[in-house]
Structures are given as C-alpha cells and as structure tokens.
Design a protein around this motif. Structure first.
Motif, short mmCIF file in Angstrom:
data_model
loop_
_atom_site.label_atom_id
_atom_site.label_comp_id
_atom_site.label_asym_id
_atom_site.label_seq_id
_atom_site.Cartn_x
_atom_site.Cartn_y
_atom_site.Cartn_z
N PHE A 182 0.83 -1.20 0.00
CA PHE A 182 0.00 0.00 0.00
C PHE A 182 0.87 1.26 0.00
CE2 PHE A 182 -3.27 -2.64 2.49
CZ PHE A 182 -4.05 -2.86 1.38
N VAL A 183 1.93 1.20 0.82
CA VAL A 183 2.72 2.41 1.07
C VAL A 183 3.58 2.79 -0.14
CG1 VAL A 183 4.51 3.44 2.56
CG2 VAL A 183 2.79 1.93 3.55
N TYR B 285 1.98 3.80 -6.31
CA TYR B 285 1.52 5.16 -6.63
C TYR B 285 0.09 5.10 -7.14
CZ TYR B 285 2.38 10.12 -7.65
OH TYR B 285 2.37 11.50 -7.64
N THR B 286 -0.38 6.24 -7.54
CA THR B 286 -1.73 6.36 -8.11
C THR B 286 -1.99 5.17 -9.03
OG1 THR B 286 -1.45 8.73 -8.00
CG2 THR B 286 -3.21 7.91 -9.42
N PRO B 287 -3.11 4.49 -8.84
CA PRO B 287 -3.34 3.24 -9.58
C PRO B 287 -3.67 3.43 -11.07
CG PRO B 287 -5.17 3.71 -8.11
CD PRO B 287 -4.14 4.73 -7.81
N THR C 94 -5.21 -1.19 -3.77
CA THR C 94 -5.52 0.23 -3.55
C THR C 94 -6.91 0.54 -4.08
OG1 THR C 94 -3.21 0.93 -3.65
CG2 THR C 94 -4.86 2.58 -4.23
N GLY D 265 -9.70 -0.90 -2.03
CA GLY D 265 -9.64 -0.18 -0.75
C GLY D 265 -10.27 1.20 -0.84
N TYR E 94 -6.57 17.05 -0.28
CA TYR E 94 -5.46 17.16 0.68
C TYR E 94 -5.91 17.20 2.14
CZ TYR E 94 -3.30 19.08 -3.57
OH TYR E 94 -2.86 19.28 -4.85
N THR F 46 -1.72 14.10 -7.00
CA THR F 46 -1.53 13.35 -5.77
C THR F 46 -2.53 13.84 -4.72
OG1 THR F 46 0.80 12.90 -6.17
CG2 THR F 46 0.12 13.03 -3.88
N ASN F 47 -3.23 12.90 -4.09
CA ASN F 47 -4.19 13.30 -3.06
C ASN F 47 -3.75 12.77 -1.69
OD1 ASN F 47 -4.93 10.57 -3.33
ND2 ASN F 47 -6.57 11.06 -4.72
N SER F 48 -4.66 12.20 -0.92
CA SER F 48 -4.28 11.63 0.38
C SER F 48 -4.68 10.17 0.43
CB SER F 48 -4.94 12.38 1.52
OG SER F 48 -4.35 13.61 1.69
N SER F 49 -4.35 9.45 -0.62
CA SER F 49 -4.83 8.08 -0.78
C SER F 49 -4.58 7.19 0.44
CB SER F 49 -4.14 7.48 -2.00
OG SER F 49 -4.67 6.23 -2.29
N LEU F 50 -3.37 7.23 0.96
CA LEU F 50 -3.06 6.33 2.07
C LEU F 50 -3.87 6.71 3.32
CD1 LEU F 50 -1.19 3.87 2.45
CD2 LEU F 50 0.44 5.41 3.56
N CYS F 51 -4.14 8.00 3.48
CA CYS F 51 -4.97 8.44 4.60
C CYS F 51 -6.42 7.99 4.39
CB CYS F 51 -4.90 9.95 4.76
SG CYS F 51 -3.24 10.55 5.10
N LEU G 12 -7.27 5.28 2.83
CA LEU G 12 -7.26 3.85 3.14
C LEU G 12 -7.26 3.65 4.66
CD1 LEU G 12 -7.08 1.20 1.51
CD2 LEU G 12 -4.62 1.23 1.90
#
Lengths: 485, 443
Positions: free
Chosen positions: B94-95, B98-100, B109, B112, B134, B328-333, B335
């Motif tokens: 996950f970490v 990048y953007t899928p 991702t 998720g 963001y 780029t957004n806050s994808s991991l956040c 998730l």
C-alpha cells in the motif's frame, strides 16, 4: 534471459467489506465508559452509519489480501516516468511514527513543539541549499498545490507592482497539472512547442512573450528527460518583459549537487518530497510540494512561517505581503519528517551520487533499449528517457499492449502516452535505487516483449495474464459509473 | 550508502555502455554557468543509529499524551487508533505504490478506495465520495469553486463559524478570481445567523460547518432550505466526522456537497498533516467534481474489478479545463480511514460517538458546577466553549507546567470573544483526567 520475476503466485479472493460483516462483531477495543449517558435531543440524532461489523481478524485478513493484489516499489522495479519511484527507506517511517511527532497537536504553544519547528526550519534550509534558491515554504500538500502556490506568488508579486497579466507560457511537454494550476489562478495558458531537439528554443519564447504574459512554467529537466539547455536565455527573455520564471521541479532527482536552479534564472521552483526525497507515494499520496523562491519573493510566501530567534523557534504571521494560507495548518509534516531523515541519512555526497546514478541508470536503459523500441530524441538524457511504439505498430501492437505484458514479467509498466508530444510514448524513469542486475532483467523483459510482438502478438493483446484480474473494462466503468457499493 | 546498489564495476561497465568516461560526463548538456561551483553545504551523512538518536532528541519535549493531557481539538482530534490499523497501514504494497494508473497491478488500492468511497458516503449520507483531497481546508475551497462552476454565479456565503483557518485557505484560493466570499455572522446561541442570505444575489453556495468551530450543532436543515430557495448549492463542512455517528448527517439535511477533514478517522495528528480531505456530493454533480474516483467494472473474464474512472474531468486529460489541478491526493490516509471505519464498525461508531459526546457533556457540567460559564447554549458534540474569568491566561500557563493544555484561546480567531476557550474531550480522556482539570482551573 534469466527467469523473470512474474508468476501467478497464490492470490486469494476477498469480498468487499460489507459482504463479510455480521452484526454483533467489533474490531475495536471500545474505551471504558466512566461517565453516565446523556444523549442529545432525539430530533438531533441520526441513525448512525450502516457500516458492517467485523472482527479484528476479519479486518486484518481483508487488508492483507488486498495488499497482495498491489505492486509497490518494495515488490519490484516501478519505472513510472516523472514519478521518481525510488526506494522508500524504512527507517524514515519509524521517525514519522515517533510519539512526539505523530501525536502532536498543530496548535500547541511554540514552547511545547520546539523540535518540530526546528525540523521544519532546518528542512527549509536544506532544500534551499540543494536547489540554490533563497527561501522555502513547506506548506503545499503536493506538487500540484506547490504549482498553485507558485502561480499565486507570481500573481501576488505582480499585483504588488501594480501589474495584472492574463497569460502564462506553458510548453507542450508540461504535466497536466501545470495548465490546471495556472487556470485556477486566472492565467490563460499559452502553449509553446518544444524544438526539434525536444527542448525549448529562445526563438519560440520571444515569439509569445509579451507584456500581458505573467511568465513561464517550465519543467527542467523536461518530461522528455532532457535538460532545457537554453534555460538561462529563456529566463532573460521572460524577465526582460517583466515576467517570472516558474520551474516545475518534479524532476529534481536528476540535478542534486550538480545544477544550481537559482543561477538558471528560475524565480520559483516546486519540489516533490515524495519523488526526489524518497517519501513513499502511498498509492497516490499524501505527498508534499515545497516551493523554493528567490529572495525578492520571500515576503510573499504562505504564512505562518517558522522563524528562529536566539535559538528559539516560533510560527509567525507577520508577513503582510503573504499570499495567505494553502493548508489548514502547516502542510504535511508527517511527510517532511521522512524527507528530513532522508537528507540527513544521505549527506551531501550521497545526494549528488543519487542524482548521478539516476542519470546513469536512465542513459544505460536508453542505450540498451534503443534498437528495441523507437527513440524519438536520440540525445543524452537525464533521469528518464522516452520511447515510442513506432516499431511495434507494424504488428499492430501498441504501447498499451506492451505495458500490460510487462506486468507478466514482474515489472510495473512505465508511464505511457505521456508526454503528449510523442505518439505512443513509453516514459521510463528507473531511479538510482535499481541495481544493474534489475535493469538488465527489465531490458531482457522488454526485448522478450518486442520479440513476442513479432512472433506471437496475440499474447500481448491478452496481457496481463498473471495479475489478480485480467484487462479491465474502463469504458464500461465510465459509461455507467458505479462509485459506491 | 545502503540505498545505492551500484558497485564500482557496475558503474564502469554502465559508463562504457553509455559511451562516456566519468559520471560527471553524463551532465555535459548542463551549461557551465548553470552548475554548482561548490559542494552542497549540508550536514554529513548519518548512520541509521545516529539518525535514531537525533530524531528521538528532536521529538522529545513535545507536548503529547499520555504525559500531557491536551484538551484541544479545533480541527485536530485525539482518538485511539487500533494497533491493527497502524500495522496494516505499514503494508508496503500500500505504502510504496503510486496512483493506480495500471489497475491490474493495483487492485488492492483500488478496492480499498472504492470501499472508502462507500463507507464515507454512508457516514455522510451522501451519494458519491471522491478518493480524497489534501485536507479539510482545501476540500472546502474546492467545494466553493465547484459550486461556482455549477451555478455560474459568483458569490459564496460562508459561515463565520467555519474553521477560521479553513476560511483563510478559501480566501487564498479565491483571491485571484472574481468570486466573492461573504461571511455569515454568529448568533448568541453559537449557531450561524443566516438571515442575511435572503438579501443576497448571485449566490453560488451557502457553506456552513456542523459541529461548527465553537463545537455547536447547526440547524442544517433550515440553512439548506434557505440555500435552495436562493438556487444556491448547500455545502456542509466538518472537522469532526465522528459526530455523524450520533447526529444527523449532512445528506439527510439536504447537503449538495459535504466536505471536511477526516483526520479523526484513525489518522495521527502529526502536527496538522497529512490529513484527509473528504469530499462528497450528489450523483448529478459527479462530473463537476474535483479529484479522483474509483469505479467498479469487470475484467475480460467478467470478474469484478476496479479502475480509476471519469478521468476526463481531470488535469492529466483536460489540462486547463479540468475540474481541479489535484493529482496526488491523500490516498493512504483514505485507506487508513476505511480501515478504521471497518474496525470500529457501524455499532462501534455509534457507541464511540456517544462516548465522546457524553464525556464532553460531563466536563461541561462539572465546569458549570464549578461556577464557570459555558459560552453558548446550542447542543455540542465533543467540543464546547467556556468563558473563563478575566486573566485566565495565567491559569492556562500554570496548567501547561502541570502538563495540562486547558483548551484553545479563541481571542486570536474571534477578538469579540476574549477569555473564551474551546475545550475538547474525546474517548481518550478519563473521568479522572477531567476531574483533575476542573480541580486545577478552580484553584
């Protein structure tokens, strides 16, 4: 070739969260209730979300299985051009999790957050040093917000001089974020074509630069992986008409310790900490997009700014010409910690070496692949190189087919169909953290795919075959959007 | 350096392939006068162990729990984060992706985020949620720009009780445009006075936050009705989405856009970032929406899968005509928030929200009993305002020495509210912590 990394492995199916919940389960250790209930008025209350109830094991298996359907830098080579998918050091993750950092409230008094402010202050200094610029803001949350900050800085500066301009020059090789950021700030993008050599010519800029043009947004190295050799001359032309030079520094990984962005005549430069400075991309963020400027633009940077006085750090709003705030607080501090750790771990020599090896890796790939794929600009490249599918088109094989087939060989595909100036572009950025052995395997895979294009093109059209799913119907997804379950 | 795999022999043989002698020769196209003349003036490299020591040192002395009791929310909330969430989140698949853009290699991702979109839509009562922006402030700014695009009108009415720092971000975004922001004032009871909306023309949106910055629950339904009478979009903002575990959600009150900060859904505070910009709207507005979207589809064999979709709205396709510049957004956040919501569950969210509310009510009552005046009468969730006697600043400072942060002074944000402090109580505060606070402010 050696055996490729791609295999089917054992990939487990996993339903959607709400297909596996059961009322009465819980995956959370609810804190003890030590006060009496005092519910609000009935008419204010809602029903609460209809989430599935899952046990902790349910949740852990769910996300572990999902993770196994993903490919990351830790899985293998991820040569996505212009994204700088370098290795993300694990020790940096640990630093970001330190309790003093991760648990800190953003509105703590300065006396109770000195270490954080010091880190931010020093990181600004490091980035200024690395780029050769004079001042830095860490506030933008990603590269595109850094671009917006840059446009606002131009707007704010010109306004302070009593000028208002409506246009901005953007080369045809620019990232899509450039024109979109400019438009947000009310500037009309004026496209310019790069020359035959794949770089901008002073003549092209002279032709469009006028006194209604606020400046230029130039990416250097550009998205063809080429250094804009005329950058100084271009900057002179733009400056002579009262414009400013904005540089998209997404590709700074090619230039650390080598080039001096200030000397090139660049007034504003954004960086991506999640590219050049090794912070992970997180499946699409969070990133961080600091903006570096020349001294005369410092008063316009976003507030608050970290200031130091007698070895004590504090946040100051006292910058009356500031463009304002871009983030609720100070930007993505969690990401800054990782970039700071990276710079401290690398030191000056290794940062320079990283750039040298990134450029070496890209040139090595370019030389080795150039007979296999069509190379539209056969010149020494920087950190990335761009090919096209022209040779394979004869077999009716496209960039997309080859990209999908690369997955079967265990590689993430490069960036495809960008930059727009190359038809069927294949944009490869290996980064410095890939070894020669890995590059050789990648090159072997590309060779094998080019051979398959001649001998067995159907296998490419059917690719990928080793992934969790086969080729997905993106047209249907857009025609009848299903965005929630 | 352990991140750089090249041996001397590798470098030599690769240079030979490239056809140059030295690494420096790779940079021949960089004009002499664009080069550095001196080495980078940076501190020397550190070993892993030296770095650990340095960072331990920098992070020490910062006021965090459990040593400190921080009764401060104001857009950044302390909630317990299950270890399972932190653990899952460190899965490097996950970490380190990048953007899928390549869906076949990014189904983890993508599923998720699809689940995130679904869960958040459920929490907010909205039809569609994007893959994140963001933070709360930029989400609000983007929502106002979207309303301007949809209505083709130029004025936005924004409650003065929306987070003051969010409003400043909005100002920054609007500055170069010809759109105007008009602020709606505050009523005596801590809610927004939206009576002025009636007299406004060219209104693109009415934006309001609930719970608002003073912690008060707004009468969303009434504001929404007023906004719609004016053919403006009704935007509801939030800094504490956990409130919707207990209170009516924006969708049920007619919101056209619900946006705000998702940090409280399992994301550490990290001095304010990274956060999670949540953005949800109605289906009919989806093509005007900023940000990425994940959609469900099928693969060649008819098997379920997920892809990024409706990307013709986005900057990489539409360039200057895009609905936003965000990439780029806050994808991991996002998730993280999904993992958190899945762990807490529907039943848990209700109980957790009630616990936040009840604990906060307890402190409110105890402070009232002790003779302090609560600032406003409207119902609150887990934050509320107390008007302390003049000179409370001294007490506040004294408590800092006792490792208690007794709320946030509102004077800097609302000069008309001197001696007013915003206090926050989440599930992490025990009755004993609150009793101690009351004892200390009394003495």
């Amino acid at each position: 070739m050696k055996e490729s990394a791609g295999t089917t492995g054992l990939i487990l199916n996993e339903p959607l969260l709400w297909e596996k919940g059961k009322k009465g389960r819980c995956g959370f250790s609810l804190p003890r209730r030590d006060v009496e209930p005092s519910p609000p008025d009935e008419d204010l209350m809602g029903e609460g979300p209809d989430f599935p109830d899952l046990s902790e094991v349910d949740v852990v298996r769910h996300y572990t299985r999902l993770s196994q359907w993903n490919f990351g830098v830790d899985t293998g080579m991820y040569p996505l051009g212009s994204c700088t998918m370098k290795y993300n050091p694990k020790i940096n993750e640990k630093q970001a999790r330190l309790r003093g950092f991760s648990g800190a409230h953003p509105l703590l008094p300065a006396d109770l957050s000195q270490g954080i402010l010091k880190l931010m202050f020093e990181l600004e200094g490091f980035l200024a040093q690395i780029t050769g610029m004079d001042a830095v803001t860490l506030q933008p949350a990603a590269g595109a917000q850094g671009e917006l900050a840059g446009m606002l800085l131009i707007h704010g500066y010109l306004k302070s001089k009593g000028r208002r301009r409506s246009k901005i020059i953007i080369p045809d090789t620019a990232h899509g974020t450039n024109p979109a950021s400019a438009a947000l700030c009310g500037f009309r993008p004026v496209p310019v074509k790069s020359g035959e050599q794949g770089i901008l010519t002073p003549e092209a800029i002279i032709e469009v630069m006028d006194e209604d043009t606020a400046g230029i947004m130039v990416t250097n190295p550009n998205t063809l992986g080429l250094f804009e050799e005329n950058i100084q001359k271009i900057a002179e032309i733009v400056h002579s008409k009262g414009g400013l030079v904005y540089c998209d520094g997404a590709n700074m990984n090619a230039l650390m310790g080598i080039a001096h962005m200030g000397k090139m005549g660049i007034d504003i430069l954004h960086l991506n900490l999640h590219k050049t400075f090794s912070t992970p991309h997180g499946g699409g963020g969070p990133g961080s997009g600091p903006v570096c400027v020349r001294k005369y633009l410092k008063p316009f940077l976003p507030v608050p700014r970290v200031i130091r006085k007698d070895d004590r750090y504090s946040l100051s709003e006292d910058f009356p010409q500031s463009i304002g705030k871009l983030h609720a607080f100070y930007g993505n501090f969690g990401v800054m910690i990782k970039a700071y750790s990276y710079i401290r771990s690398m030191g000056p020599e290794n940062l320079k070496k990283a750039s040298q090896l990134a450029v070496l890796n890209a040139n090595y790939i370019k030389e080795r692949l150039k007979g296999i794929f069509h190379l539209p600009y056969d010149r020494p490249c920087m950190h990335e190189c761009v090919f096209s599918d022209k040779f394979q088109n004869k077999q009716k094989i496209t960039t997309l087919n080859m990209a999908k087939r690369l997955m079967d060989y265990g590689f993430h595909p490069p960036t495809i169909y960008f930059p727009l100036v190359v038809k069927g572009a294949i944009m490869i950025e290996p980064t410095e953290t890939e070894s020669k052995e890995t590059l050789d395997l990648f090159i072997d895979a590309c060779q094998a795919i080019a051979d398959e294009a001649k001998t067995d093109p159907e296998v490419l059209r059917q690719a990928p075959t080793h992934c969790k799913v086969r080729s997905l119907d993106e047209a249907a997804a857009a025609r009848r959007p299903c965005l929630t379950g | 350096m352990r991140y750089l795999p090249h041996t001397r022999e590798d470098i030599d043989s690769m240079l030979q392939t490239v056809g140059v002698k030295r690494l420096d020769d790779l940079f021949s196209m960089v004009p002499e006068n664009c080069r550095r003349t001196a080495d980078l003036d940076l501190p020397d490299s550190l070993t892993e162990w030296e770095l650990n020591a340095l960072m331990e040192d920098l992070s020490a002395g910062i006021a965090v729990s459990p040593e400190y009791k921080v009764f401060m929310g104001a857009g950044s909330y302390e909630h317990y984060i299950p270890e399972s969430v932190s653990y899952l989140l460190s899965r490097s698949e996950f970490v380190t992706s990048y953007t899928p853009y390549q869906p076949e290699m990014s189904q983890g991702t993508l599923q998720g985020i699809y689940e995130y979109q679904t869960l958040v839509s459920g929490l907010l009562g909205m039809e569609t949620t994007n893959a994140s922006l963001y933070d709360g402030a930029s989400a609000l700014a983007e929502s106002l720009l979207m309303a301007v695009r949809i209505t083709r009108k130029k004025t936005v009415a924004v409650s003065r009780l929306i987070h003051p720092l969010y409003r400043r971000v909005v100002q920054t975004y609007l500055e170069p445009t010809d759109y105007h922001m008009v602020e709606l004032p505050c009523l005596e009871n801590g809610q927004t006075d939206f009576s002025a909306v009636d007299g406004m023309g060219d209104l693109a949106a009415v934006a309001i936050q609930s719970p608002n910055f003073l912690g008060c629950i707004e009468n969303l339904g009434a504001v929404g009705q007023k906004a719609h009478e004016k053919e403006a979009l009704f935007i509801t903002c939030f800094t504490e989405p956990l409130a919707y575990g207990l209170f009516k959600n924006p969708g049920s009150q007619g919101a056209d856009i619900a946006c705000g900060e998702g940090q409280s859904l399992g994301i550490p505070r990290s001095f304010g970032g990274p956060g999670l910009g949540i953005f949800a709207t109605k289906k009919k507005y989806v093509r005007s929406m900023p940000g990425r979207l994940v959609g469900k589809t099928v693969d060649k064999d008819g098997k379920r899968g997920f892809v990024l979709t409706l990307s013709t709205r986005e900057q990489h396709i539409r360039r200057e005509k895009a609905t936003s510049n965000i990439c780029t957004n806050s994808s991991l956040c996002a998730l993280t928030a999904a993992m958190y919501m899945a762990s807490v569950g529907g039943t848990g969210m209700r109980e957790l929200a009630a616990l936040n509310h009840d604990k906060s009510e307890y402190l409110k009552k105890e402070l009232t009993k002790a003779g302090f005046k609560t600032g406003f009468d409207s119902p609150t969730f887990n934050e509320f305002v107390v008007e302390f006697p003049e000179g409370f600043k001294k007490t506040h400072d004294r408590l800092l020495e006792k490792k208690i942060v007794a709320g946030l002074s509102l004077a800097a944000f609302y000069p008309e509210l001197p001696n007013h402090y915003l206090l926050c109580v989440t599930e992490t505060m025990t009755k004993a912590d609150m009793d101690e606070l009351v004892r200390e402010v009394k003495s």
